[in-house]
Design a protein around this motif. Structure first.
Motif, PDB file in Angstrom:
ATOM      1  N   LEU A 176       0.824  -1.213   0.000  1.00  0.00           N
ATOM      2  CA  LEU A 176       0.000   0.000   0.000  1.00  0.00           C
ATOM      3  C   LEU A 176       0.854   1.258   0.000  1.00  0.00           C
ATOM      4  O   LEU A 176       0.328   2.362   0.044  1.00  0.00           O
ATOM      5  CB  LEU A 176      -0.922   0.008   1.228  1.00  0.00           C
ATOM      6  N   GLY A 177       2.169   1.095  -0.053  1.00  0.00           N
ATOM      7  CA  GLY A 177       3.058   2.251  -0.051  1.00  0.00           C
ATOM      8  C   GLY A 177       4.272   2.001   0.819  1.00  0.00           C
ATOM      9  O   GLY A 177       4.451   0.917   1.370  1.00  0.00           O
ATOM     10  N   PRO A 178       5.122   3.027   0.960  1.00  0.00           N
ATOM     11  CA  PRO A 178       6.413   2.835   1.623  1.00  0.00           C
ATOM     12  C   PRO A 178       6.361   2.780   3.145  1.00  0.00           C
ATOM     13  O   PRO A 178       7.305   2.338   3.781  1.00  0.00           O
ATOM     14  CB  PRO A 178       7.212   4.058   1.167  1.00  0.00           C
ATOM     15  N   LYS A 179       5.253   3.222   3.751  1.00  0.00           N
ATOM     16  CA  LYS A 179       5.183   3.282   5.208  1.00  0.00           C
ATOM     17  C   LYS A 179       4.520   2.041   5.781  1.00  0.00           C
ATOM     18  O   LYS A 179       3.564   1.507   5.222  1.00  0.00           O
ATOM     19  CB  LYS A 179       4.387   4.515   5.652  1.00  0.00           C
ATOM     20  N   MET A 180       5.023   1.587   6.932  1.00  0.00           N
ATOM     21  CA  MET A 180       4.378   0.499   7.661  1.00  0.00           C
ATOM     22  C   MET A 180       3.168   1.084   8.392  1.00  0.00           C
ATOM     23  O   MET A 180       3.300   2.044   9.151  1.00  0.00           O
ATOM     24  CB  MET A 180       5.348  -0.108   8.671  1.00  0.00           C
ATOM     25  N   LEU A 181       1.989   0.502   8.139  1.00  0.00           N
ATOM     26  CA  LEU A 181       0.751   1.030   8.690  1.00  0.00           C
ATOM     27  C   LEU A 181       0.120   0.038   9.660  1.00  0.00           C
ATOM     28  O   LEU A 181       0.425  -1.152   9.643  1.00  0.00           O
ATOM     29  CB  LEU A 181      -0.243   1.314   7.555  1.00  0.00           C
ATOM     30  N   PHE A 182      -0.791   0.541  10.487  1.00  0.00           N
ATOM     31  CA  PHE A 182      -1.598  -0.351  11.311  1.00  0.00           C
ATOM     32  C   PHE A 182      -2.521  -1.154  10.406  1.00  0.00           C
ATOM     33  O   PHE A 182      -2.932  -0.694   9.336  1.00  0.00           O
ATOM     34  CB  PHE A 182      -2.437   0.443  12.316  1.00  0.00           C
ATOM     35  N   ALA A 183      -2.885  -2.354  10.847  1.00  0.00           N
ATOM     36  CA  ALA A 183      -3.785  -3.193  10.058  1.00  0.00           C
ATOM     37  C   ALA A 183      -5.088  -2.470   9.739  1.00  0.00           C
ATOM     38  O   ALA A 183      -5.599  -2.553   8.619  1.00  0.00           O
ATOM     39  CB  ALA A 183      -4.060  -4.496  10.804  1.00  0.00           C
ATOM     40  N   SER A 184      -5.621  -1.750  10.712  1.00  0.00           N
ATOM     41  CA  SER A 184      -6.892  -1.050  10.498  1.00  0.00           C
ATOM     42  C   SER A 184      -6.750   0.059   9.447  1.00  0.00           C
ATOM     43  O   SER A 184      -7.687   0.328   8.687  1.00  0.00           O
ATOM     44  CB  SER A 184      -7.408  -0.464  11.820  1.00  0.00           C
ATOM     45  N   GLN A 185      -5.584   0.694   9.380  1.00  0.00           N
ATOM     46  CA  GLN A 185      -5.346   1.709   8.352  1.00  0.00           C
ATOM     47  C   GLN A 185      -5.241   1.060   6.976  1.00  0.00           C
ATOM     48  O   GLN A 185      -5.741   1.604   5.986  1.00  0.00           O
ATOM     49  CB  GLN A 185      -4.069   2.487   8.677  1.00  0.00           C
ATOM     50  N   CYS A 186      -4.611  -0.102   6.915  1.00  0.00           N
ATOM     51  CA  CYS A 186      -4.521  -0.839   5.648  1.00  0.00           C
ATOM     52  C   CYS A 186      -5.911  -1.139   5.105  1.00  0.00           C
ATOM     53  O   CYS A 186      -6.166  -1.001   3.906  1.00  0.00           O
ATOM     54  CB  CYS A 186      -3.756  -2.140   5.846  1.00  0.00           C
ATOM     55  N   ILE A 187      -6.809  -1.529   5.985  1.00  0.00           N
ATOM     56  CA  ILE A 187      -8.168  -1.883   5.562  1.00  0.00           C
ATOM     57  C   ILE A 187      -8.875  -0.682   4.949  1.00  0.00           C
ATOM     58  O   ILE A 187      -9.543  -0.797   3.916  1.00  0.00           O
ATOM     59  CB  ILE A 187      -8.960  -2.461   6.750  1.00  0.00           C
ATOM     60  N   VAL A 188      -8.726   0.486   5.548  1.00  0.00           N
ATOM     61  CA  VAL A 188      -9.348   1.699   5.007  1.00  0.00           C
ATOM     62  C   VAL A 188      -8.835   1.975   3.593  1.00  0.00           C
ATOM     63  O   VAL A 188      -9.616   2.269   2.671  1.00  0.00           O
ATOM     64  CB  VAL A 188      -9.075   2.914   5.925  1.00  0.00           C
TER      65      VAL A 188
END
Length: 198
Positions: A176-188
């Motif tokens: 989803l891009g270069p930054k590591m995100l929270f799982a909930s942010q990935c879902i959005v």
């Protein structure tokens, strides 16, 4: 139908321990955040969404709690505690279950004593699996399948041995891009990408 699987390796399968772990090292609050961002939109909820939470910190069997947005009737509020209570209730319902059993908790929610590997093996029969990985193909550079299933983890990364078994099941790595995100942010972000292409 869109499906999301959260592998929560540090989440306890004991309901009291789960609730006590909110804001602690296990970060069990992420379970509620995933559900809220997967199922809800402003003033409504999404149709055709399945969410599977796999809790793995256990004395016996992993617990997979599954939520079907089409069948849930008791939407008890858009807040963290309401959904943590539902998860805890499902864990209480699972007491005494043997391996690979299923119990219905309430409409749209069931609990199974099934492992992540077994669950994903079943899902691979009906869904195209996508594993979130910073080194995967960028989501906008590929055409997502009609029935996508996205595999996510909590703050503990997926074990390396799991990648090989997922690859054998046909799982594709996406980013989803270069930054590591929270799982909930990935879902959005995943929902948004799919909403834009439908």
């Amino acid at each position: 139908m869109r499906a999301f699987v959260l592998r929560a390796r540090s989440a306890p399968t004991d309901s009291k321990m789960l609730l006590a772990s909110v804001g602690q090292d296990a970060h069990t609050e992420i379970l509620a955040h995933v559900l809220m961002n997967a199922i809800f939109v402003a003033q409504s909820h999404r149709e055709d969404i399945m969410v599977h939470l796999v809790l793995e910190s256990t004395q016996d069997f992993s617990r997979t709690i599954s939520f079907n947005s089409n069948e849930i009737t008791n939407l008890s509020g858009f807040h963290e505690q309401a959904w943590l209570d539902k998860i805890a209730h499902a864990l209480d319902k699972s007491i005494g279950m043997n391996k690979e059993q299923l119990r219905n908790v309430e409409p749209g929610i069931c609990v199974r004593t099934i492992s992540f590997e077994k669950l994903v093996g079943e899902l691979a029969e009906d869904y195209q699996l996508y594993m979130l990985d910073k080194k995967g193909d960028f989501i906008r550079d590929i055409e997502l399948a009609v029935n996508p299933c996205f595999l996510l983890t909590d703050h503990m990364p997926m074990p390396k041995k799991s990648f090989n078994s997922l690859k054998r099941l046909g799982a594709e790595k996406i980013s989803l891009g270069p930054k590591m995100l929270f799982a909930s942010q990935c879902i959005v972000l995943i929902h948004n990408e799919l909403d834009l292409t439908l």
